[in-house]
Scaffold this motif. Structure first.
Motif, PDB file in Angstrom:
ATOM      1  N   ARG A  27      39.095  27.610  45.323  1.00  0.00           N
ATOM      2  CA  ARG A  27      37.812  27.824  44.634  1.00  0.00           C
ATOM      3  C   ARG A  27      37.566  29.319  44.383  1.00  0.00           C
ATOM      4  O   ARG A  27      37.111  29.707  43.310  1.00  0.00           O
ATOM      5  N   ARG A  28      37.895  30.152  45.361  1.00  0.00           N
ATOM      6  CA  ARG A  28      37.756  31.607  45.163  1.00  0.00           C
ATOM      7  C   ARG A  28      38.680  32.094  44.050  1.00  0.00           C
ATOM      8  O   ARG A  28      38.322  32.959  43.259  1.00  0.00           O
ATOM      9  N   CYS A  30      39.517  30.403  41.429  1.00  0.00           N
ATOM     10  CA  CYS A  30      38.840  30.029  40.179  1.00  0.00           C
ATOM     11  C   CYS A  30      37.726  31.018  39.858  1.00  0.00           C
ATOM     12  O   CYS A  30      37.551  31.412  38.695  1.00  0.00           O
ATOM     13  N   GLU A  31      36.984  31.413  40.873  1.00  0.00           N
ATOM     14  CA  GLU A  31      35.901  32.383  40.660  1.00  0.00           C
ATOM     15  C   GLU A  31      36.456  33.712  40.145  1.00  0.00           C
ATOM     16  O   GLU A  31      35.866  34.328  39.258  1.00  0.00           O
ATOM     17  N   LYS A  35      35.593  35.375  36.592  1.00  0.00           N
ATOM     18  CA  LYS A  35      35.028  36.722  36.557  1.00  0.00           C
ATOM     19  C   LYS A  35      35.807  37.635  35.606  1.00  0.00           C
ATOM     20  O   LYS A  35      35.221  38.389  34.828  1.00  0.00           O
ATOM     21  N   MET A  54      35.711  23.233  38.466  1.00  0.00           N
ATOM     22  CA  MET A  54      35.202  24.612  38.462  1.00  0.00           C
ATOM     23  C   MET A  54      35.347  25.308  37.106  1.00  0.00           C
ATOM     24  O   MET A  54      34.560  26.186  36.790  1.00  0.00           O
TER      25      MET A  54
END
Length: 174
Positions: A27-28, A30-31, A35, A54
């Motif tokens: 998930r990080r 994907c973030e 970004k 996501m």
């Protein structure tokens, strides 16, 4: 025209393929991709549902690997893996060619396998990138793999650098 960091990020696949990554780390990843606006996030097949959730509605594409890491799966297994990934929301497939079949001179097998997966991907509106584990291939085999991939309908070919035991050169097919 000068390229900006954003332009360059938009050409990169963000990889979350390491076998030890947790769902939180996926998930990080994907973030980070969202970004910086990378072209895609390429994750393990089991993580495609997380990516699809996501990245939904964003320009960052969902990507997974097929036949990873050595391409030694039977064609039927690769096709099933690709079909499931596409069903779960994958937009790009990174397929590893069958290195042993290529080195054995089984070009018919390699080309047919690429063609079958390319046809499946393209029917679903997805891209197929063929991964060449170049550190295991001679220059002649690299060129042959590129020709087979092109004839079989792949979207692009690229060398793999992060999974093989030896360093792979970047110079590869055009």
């Amino acid at each position: 025209m000068a390229l900006t960091p954003k332009d360059i990020a938009g050409m990169l696949d963000h990889s979350t393929l390491q076998p030890w990554l947790t769902e939180a780390e996926i998930r990080r990843g994907c973030e980070v991709a969202l970004k910086y606006g990378t072209a895609s996030v390429c994750a393990r097949p089991c993580d495609v549902p997380i990516l699809a959730e996501m990245l939904k509605g964003s320009p960052v594409k969902v990507c997974t690997v097929i036949g990873f890491p050595h391409g030694a799966h039977e064609t039927a297994v690769k096709l099933a893996e690709a079909a499931l990934a596409l069903k779960e929301g994958c937009q790009e497939l990174d397929m590893v060619i069958n290195i042993g079949k290529l080195k054995s001179g089984r070009t018919d097998y390699v080309e047919s396998e690429i063609r079958q997966i390319a046809e499946l991907a393209h029917r679903e509106g997805a891209l197929l990138k063929v991964i060449l584990e170049t550190c295991y291939l001679t220059e002649e085999e690299k060129e042959l793999a590129c020709r087979l991939s092109e004839r079989a309908g792949r979207t692009s070919s690229r060398p793999a650098r992060d999974t093989a035991a030896r360093d792979a050169p970047w110079r590869i097919c055009g």
